[in-house]
Design a protein around this motif. Structure first.
Motif, PDB file in Angstrom:
ATOM      1  N   LYS A 168      33.169  65.903  82.268  1.00 25.98           N
ATOM      2  CA  LYS A 168      34.460  66.605  82.288  1.00 25.98           C
ATOM      3  C   LYS A 168      35.431  65.988  81.289  1.00 25.98           C
ATOM      4  N   VAL A 219      25.365  64.340  76.275  1.00 31.07           N
ATOM      5  CA  VAL A 219      26.055  64.394  77.560  1.00 31.07           C
ATOM      6  C   VAL A 219      26.633  65.772  77.871  1.00 31.07           C
ATOM      7  N   PRO A 226      30.988  66.130  89.752  1.00 32.21           N
ATOM      8  CA  PRO A 226      30.874  64.726  90.143  1.00 32.21           C
ATOM      9  C   PRO A 226      31.157  63.815  88.953  1.00 32.21           C
TER      10      PRO A 226
HETATM   11  N1  LIG Z   1      32.068  56.538  74.404  1.00 32.81           N
HETATM   12  C1  LIG Z   1      30.940  56.810  75.078  1.00 32.81           C
HETATM   13  N2  LIG Z   1      29.754  56.321  74.648  1.00 32.81           N
HETATM   14  C2  LIG Z   1      28.616  56.600  75.312  1.00 32.81           C
HETATM   15  N3  LIG Z   1      28.539  57.341  76.422  1.00 32.81           N
HETATM   16  C3  LIG Z   1      29.667  57.852  76.923  1.00 32.81           C
HETATM   17  C4  LIG Z   1      30.927  57.605  76.278  1.00 32.81           C
HETATM   18  N4  LIG Z   1      31.894  58.234  76.987  1.00 32.81           N
HETATM   19  C5  LIG Z   1      31.251  58.838  78.019  1.00 32.81           C
HETATM   20  N5  LIG Z   1      29.926  58.619  77.976  1.00 32.81           N
HETATM   21  C6  LIG Z   1      28.928  59.140  78.921  1.00 32.81           C
HETATM   22  O1  LIG Z   1      29.096  60.509  78.998  1.00 32.81           O
HETATM   23  C7  LIG Z   1      28.923  60.972  80.313  1.00 32.81           C
HETATM   24  C8  LIG Z   1      30.112  61.785  80.730  1.00 32.81           C
HETATM   25  O2  LIG Z   1      31.243  60.975  80.785  1.00 32.81           O
HETATM   26  P1  LIG Z   1      32.662  61.516  81.235  1.00 32.81           P
HETATM   27  O3  LIG Z   1      32.977  62.725  80.429  1.00 32.81           O
HETATM   28  O4  LIG Z   1      33.611  60.408  81.180  1.00 32.81           O
HETATM   29  O5  LIG Z   1      32.393  61.910  82.742  1.00 32.81           O
HETATM   30  P2  LIG Z   1      33.432  62.412  83.832  1.00 32.81           P
HETATM   31  O6  LIG Z   1      32.932  63.751  84.233  1.00 32.81           O
HETATM   32  O7  LIG Z   1      33.327  61.445  84.968  1.00 32.81           O
HETATM   33  O8  LIG Z   1      34.785  62.436  83.227  1.00 32.81           O
HETATM   34  C9  LIG Z   1      28.716  59.735  81.174  1.00 32.81           C
HETATM   35  O9  LIG Z   1      27.347  59.642  81.458  1.00 32.81           O
HETATM   36  C10 LIG Z   1      29.170  58.609  80.311  1.00 32.81           C
HETATM   37  O10 LIG Z   1      28.391  57.482  80.569  1.00 32.81           O
END
Ligand SMILES: Nc1ncnc2c1ncn2[C@@H]1O[C@H](COP(=O)(O)OP(=O)(O)O)[C@@H](O)[C@H]1O
Ligand SMILES: [Mg+2]
Lengths: 324, 354
Positions: B42, B18, B37
């Protein structure tokens, strides 16, 4: 004709509500009407048998004989523990009941809480383990009692067998034949049955705690133990109060397990108040005496309920926001 | 206070990657906003700085210490969560004092720091309340108070305002900025709201799908977006994009596929006929008699300005004028993009062409 007609209504047209109108439509009475069916059921199936039981305890009724009012005589027979002619078996059953309830409840709480915390972690096969934990709760009591009967059998006990084969003992343990062994065995069986209820309920409580609270506490410098001590446990206290009230009440009034495994024996050493009451009332036929024993449970139960009532009073932090 | 350095940081949850190698340098005392987005990574990045997620690759430094393997509580950071994460069973004062109590700090020191933080945030009268008895904005403040009491090296905020209503959000935006000017603590702030980012940040990091698209001062990003994504993300309403080709020559111009010839100041050498995306912000149109003729689709006056959706050829464009527009839908107006303020992007890569 849209202009106001206030003050022009002829006086007799206003009918003052009768007491019957008030009964029918007053908000407070309306609440009463909605409650009435439930209240009727409760009175019929709870209050009536309870009242009847208490009444029986003041009579010398026997099975097949209505009996007449004899005042407190049944209770005088039971006596108080320091009376020379008090009913020793009854007071032994009181002692047994208290030991049974206190020991089993404490252990059930400790083990249940431990299991709940364990199941709340990210374990492999979490769902499967959770359902396995529920098994003791699902098995009918009598069935599990019979299983325990075999486990604790004086000749065929698997525990004795295993320990013998491991060379730890060289004789069969007399689980249900010795008073203290029998008490311990029953308490063990009760714990086995009761733990899942507590574990699953506390697990449900644990799952309502937002993970970000743990993260915040971790960043604040809390260790695992401090997380539990200062975050998990305080947030869990309301549900602990509920589940332990139920647990204490069920344990105190336990009947099935004892009856299926020991019937109060050996020599009355495992009689609880419930089993003794049954034995005196139904098996011996002395309804009045049995009823007195059963009624004697009420103060204990009331005490337990009072404790949890005050423990359960929602804590200040649970109450919502009256903004000043 | 300390600087924060993120070097080629990667994060994978199982087999899904990610964060794909992110480099950010945050100076001591800087207010940096990660914006992008939802789902772009983030929060994940922020949580790696906090130590709540482990780091799959690369290096995070706080001060001059690599913290990859340092447990969260030793990183000396404080975080404000989106849902505030206040301890519901503790009063406001106890919430703020919790970290110090865990450290067995002396009582007078705890009281002094809590009352100082409460003073900064205007929480003096609420110290005995429980979180349930507070409004959203007050809870938000308590969460910040909890961070301030810690007096950490770095503040981390994860979308702290998104649970507030619009008006309160604007107010808290100012408060947080003032707080930073007062405390000067290095701050990393996550939001998906580009207006928050523009108004609060010293430096904005625009993220998209686990990479950094561009990093820079707010107006730098507004004036010179590095690519189509940043151009579209920063600014509200969004930049208009028109597909077409460059016509080089003595007087270069842009010929839209959807019809119309738009002005250009310069065209790079040898770019004649090159397929590009022409970008122009709504606020960079002017009404001009020699402008392109456009058919009015919608007129939305807001009082201070007028937003007009107009069509050049088949291309709908959003324009904002300071003037009041009396034109009705269906009528024709003449609009001129300011050639000094247009952006040209490579149609293939989306990268800015100077
Ligand atoms: N514990 C987790 N296990 C698997 N995938 C995750 C987990 N936490 C976040 N993700 C994935 O990582 C990506 C980024 O998440 P996140 O950092 O929360 O995004 P945001 O920019 O909205 O804060 C997303 O696609 C989310 O689905
Ligand atoms: Mg997020």
């Amino acid at each position: 004709m849209s202009d106001s007609v206030a003050g022009r209504v002829p006086a007799p047209a206003v009918r003052h509500p009768t007491w019957w109108d008030r009964l029918r439509i007053n908000r407070n009475w309306l609440g009463f009407w909605f409650m009435a069916p439930a209240a009727a059921i409760l009175i019929l199936f709870l209050a009536f048998p309870l009242g009847k039981g208490v009444w029986l305890s003041f009579t010398d009724a026997k099975i097949g004989r209505a009996g007449s009012f004899i005042g407190l005589e049944n209770y005088e027979w039971l006596g108080l523990p320091w009376w020379r002619d008090s009913d020793g078996v009854f007071w032994l059953s009181v002692f047994n009941t208290l030991v049974y309830t206190i020991v089993a409840s404490i252990v059930k709480f400790a083990v249940g809480l431990y299991l709940a915390i364990l199941l709340n972690q990210n374990l492999p096969f979490k769902a499967a383990i959770r359902s396995i934990v529920l098994i003791p709760f699902v098995v009918p009591t009598v069935l599990s009692a019979i299983a325990f009967w075999w486990i604790f059998d004086s000749q065929f006990s698997i525990i004795s067998w295993s320990l013998r084969h491991l060379g730890i003992i060289d004789y069969n343990i007399n689980f249900l034949g010795d008073p203290n062994n029998a008490r311990a065995s029953l308490i063990f069986a009760n714990i086995w049955r009761g733990v899942p209820f507590i574990a699953i309920t506390l697990l449900a409580g644990l799952q309502t705690v937002s993970p970000s609270l743990y993260e915040a506490a971790t960043l604040d410098g809390a260790s695992k133990w401090q997380n539990f001590r200062f975050v998990t446990f305080p947030l869990l206290t309301p549900i602990i109060a509920v589940v332990m009230t139920f647990s204490v009440l069920f344990t105190f009034t336990d009947f099935q397990l004892i009856w299926a495994m020991t019937r109060g024996g050996p020599v009355n050493s495992t009689h609880l108040m419930a089993t003794l009451s049954y034995q005196r009332a139904i098996l011996a036929g002395n309804l009045g005496e049995g009823a007195a024993i059963a009624t004697a449970m009420v103060p204990f139960l009331l005490f337990a309920i009072m404790v949890s009532w005050f423990g359960l009073q929602s804590r200040k932090w649970q109450q919502g926001g009256e903004d000043s | 206070m300390a600087s924060v350095e993120i070097r080629d940081v990667r994060k994978a949850f199982g087999s899904t990657q990610v964060i794909h190698g992110v480099n950010i340098e945050i100076e001591d005392g800087e207010f940096v906003i990660l914006v992008g987005p939802s789902g772009c990574g983030k929060s994940t990045l922020l949580r790696m700085i906090a130590g709540l997620e482990n780091i799959s690759g690369g290096e995070v430094r706080i001060g001059d210490r690599v913290v990859n393997d340092v447990p969260p509580k030793e990183r000396d950071i404080a975080m404000v969560f989106q849902n505030y994460a206040l301890y519901p069973h503790m009063t406001v004062a106890d919430n703020m004092a919790f970290s110090m109590k865990l450290r067995n700090a002396p009582k007078p020191e705890i009281e002094q720091r809590v009352s100082k933080a409460a003073g900064i945030l205007g929480l003096e009268k609420l110290l005995d309340r429980y979180p349930r008895q507070l409004s959203g904005g007050q809870r938000q403040r308590v969460a910040m108070g909890r961070a301030i009491v810690r007096d950490p090296q770095v503040f981390l905020f994860d979308e702290p305002l998104s649970n507030l209503d619009a008006k309160l959000r604007v107010q808290m935006r100012t408060e947080i900025k003032e707080l930073h000017q007062r405390l000067k603590t290095t701050t990393v702030y996550v939001t998906h709201d580009q207006i928050e980012a523009m108004t609060m940040a010293d430096k904005i990091v625009v993220m998209h799908d686990g990479i950094v698209e561009q990093m820079g001062a707010p107006l730098e990003l507004y004036d010179r977006p590095a690519n189509l994504f940043v151009a579209g993300f920063i600014g509200s309403p969004s930049m208009n994009f028109v597909k077409g080709k460059i016509r080089a020559g003595a007087q270069p111009s842009f010929e839209a596929d959807t019809g119309g010839v738009y002005p250009l100041n310069t065209a790079p050498a040898g770019s004649d006929g090159m397929p590009v995306v022409y970008g122009i912000r709504p606020e960079h149109f002017q009404l001009a008699d020699n402008g392109l003729s456009a058919e009015v689709v919608v007129v939305e006056p807001t009082g201070s300005e007028t937003q007009v959706v107009a069509k050049i050829g088949t291309q709908e464009l959003v324009c904002i004028f300071r003037e009041r527009i009396t034109a009705k839908p269906g009528e024709t107006i003449r609009i001129a993009p300011d050639p000094n303020l247009v952006h040209v992007f490579d149609a293939q890569s989306g990268a800015r062409i100077s």
